[in-house]
Design a protein around this motif. Structure first.
Motif, PDB file in Angstrom:
ATOM      1  N   TYR A  79       1.322  -1.547   0.036  1.00  0.00           N
ATOM      2  CA  TYR A  79      -0.159  -0.073   0.302  1.00  0.00           C
ATOM      3  C   TYR A  79       0.770   1.344  -0.476  1.00  0.00           C
ATOM      4  O   TYR A  79       0.052   2.165  -0.970  1.00  0.00           O
ATOM      5  N   LEU A  82       2.748   1.911  -2.905  1.00  0.00           N
ATOM      6  CA  LEU A  82       1.819   2.140  -4.578  1.00  0.00           C
ATOM      7  C   LEU A  82       1.252   3.778  -4.061  1.00  0.00           C
ATOM      8  O   LEU A  82       1.184   4.743  -5.164  1.00  0.00           O
ATOM      9  N   VAL A  83       1.074   4.296  -2.398  1.00  0.00           N
ATOM     10  CA  VAL A  83       0.880   5.903  -2.509  1.00  0.00           C
ATOM     11  C   VAL A  83       1.808   5.797  -2.787  1.00  0.00           C
ATOM     12  O   VAL A  83       2.359   7.032  -3.647  1.00  0.00           O
ATOM     13  N   LEU A  87      -0.631   6.771  -6.124  1.00  0.00           N
ATOM     14  CA  LEU A  87      -2.383   6.196  -5.786  1.00  0.00           C
ATOM     15  C   LEU A  87      -2.472   7.799  -5.547  1.00  0.00           C
ATOM     16  O   LEU A  87      -2.480   7.700  -4.082  1.00  0.00           O
ATOM     17  N   SER A  88      -4.099   7.720  -5.638  1.00  0.00           N
ATOM     18  CA  SER A  88      -4.930   8.634  -4.962  1.00  0.00           C
ATOM     19  C   SER A  88      -6.391   8.328  -5.085  1.00  0.00           C
ATOM     20  O   SER A  88      -6.573   7.873  -5.931  1.00  0.00           O
ATOM     21  N   GLN A  91      -8.879   5.884  -6.752  1.00  0.00           N
ATOM     22  CA  GLN A  91      -8.084   4.056  -6.619  1.00  0.00           C
ATOM     23  C   GLN A  91      -7.659   4.431  -5.309  1.00  0.00           C
ATOM     24  O   GLN A  91      -7.635   2.689  -5.073  1.00  0.00           O
ATOM     25  N   GLN A  92      -7.377   5.417  -4.589  1.00  0.00           N
ATOM     26  CA  GLN A  92      -6.810   4.868  -3.213  1.00  0.00           C
ATOM     27  C   GLN A  92      -7.282   4.230  -2.266  1.00  0.00           C
ATOM     28  O   GLN A  92      -7.028   3.190  -1.809  1.00  0.00           O
ATOM     29  N   VAL A  95      -7.963   0.807  -3.446  1.00  0.00           N
ATOM     30  CA  VAL A  95      -6.966  -0.689  -3.502  1.00  0.00           C
ATOM     31  C   VAL A  95      -6.349  -0.277  -1.388  1.00  0.00           C
ATOM     32  O   VAL A  95      -6.268  -1.919  -1.581  1.00  0.00           O
TER      33      VAL A  95
END
Length: 121
Positions: A79, A82-83, A87-88, A91-92, A95
């Motif tokens: 996680y 991805l952040v 990723l935001s 979608q964040q 996920v």
């Protein structure tokens, strides 16, 4: 110099837990590797032997904590990565919840297997 970016805020609970779980995993992984590669040769590891080891409460608790800690550490690390990659938004959130559900299912299945190997189920 490149700017350092991390989705973990230094001192936050997720930052702290990621480090604590890493330290725990290093120690328990070394124990696990030593036990199953030097004490018991991999060719000698059998279902009955696993049941025997899992019937020992210390081993059972250690391996169950190993599973839960590794699951948290892995899911939290994925996680965070991805952040960190950008990723935001929705979608964040999606996920995050997919990873939470996957982590709970993985830990639940592993705990079930540990309980079966222990003879509790």
């Amino acid at each position: 110099m490149a700017e350092r970016y991390s989705s973990f805020q230094s001192g936050s609970m997720t930052w702290f837990l990621q480090r604590v779980t890493a330290a725990f995993l290093v120690v328990v992984l070394a124990f696990h590797f030593f036990l199953l590669h030097f004490v018991h040769h991999p060719a000698e590891v059998t279902f009955a032997g696993t049941q025997g080891r899992m019937s020992d409460w210390g081993y059972f608790l250690t391996m169950t904590l190993f599973l839960i800690t590794a699951t948290f550490h892995g899911v939290n690390g994925v996680y965070a990565a991805l952040v960190n990659q950008g990723l935001s938004g929705s979608q964040q959130t999606a996920v995050k919840w997919v990873l939470v559900v996957a982590g709970v299912l993985l830990a639940g299945q592993g705990t079930y297997v540990a309980l079966v190997m222990n003879g509790m189920i």
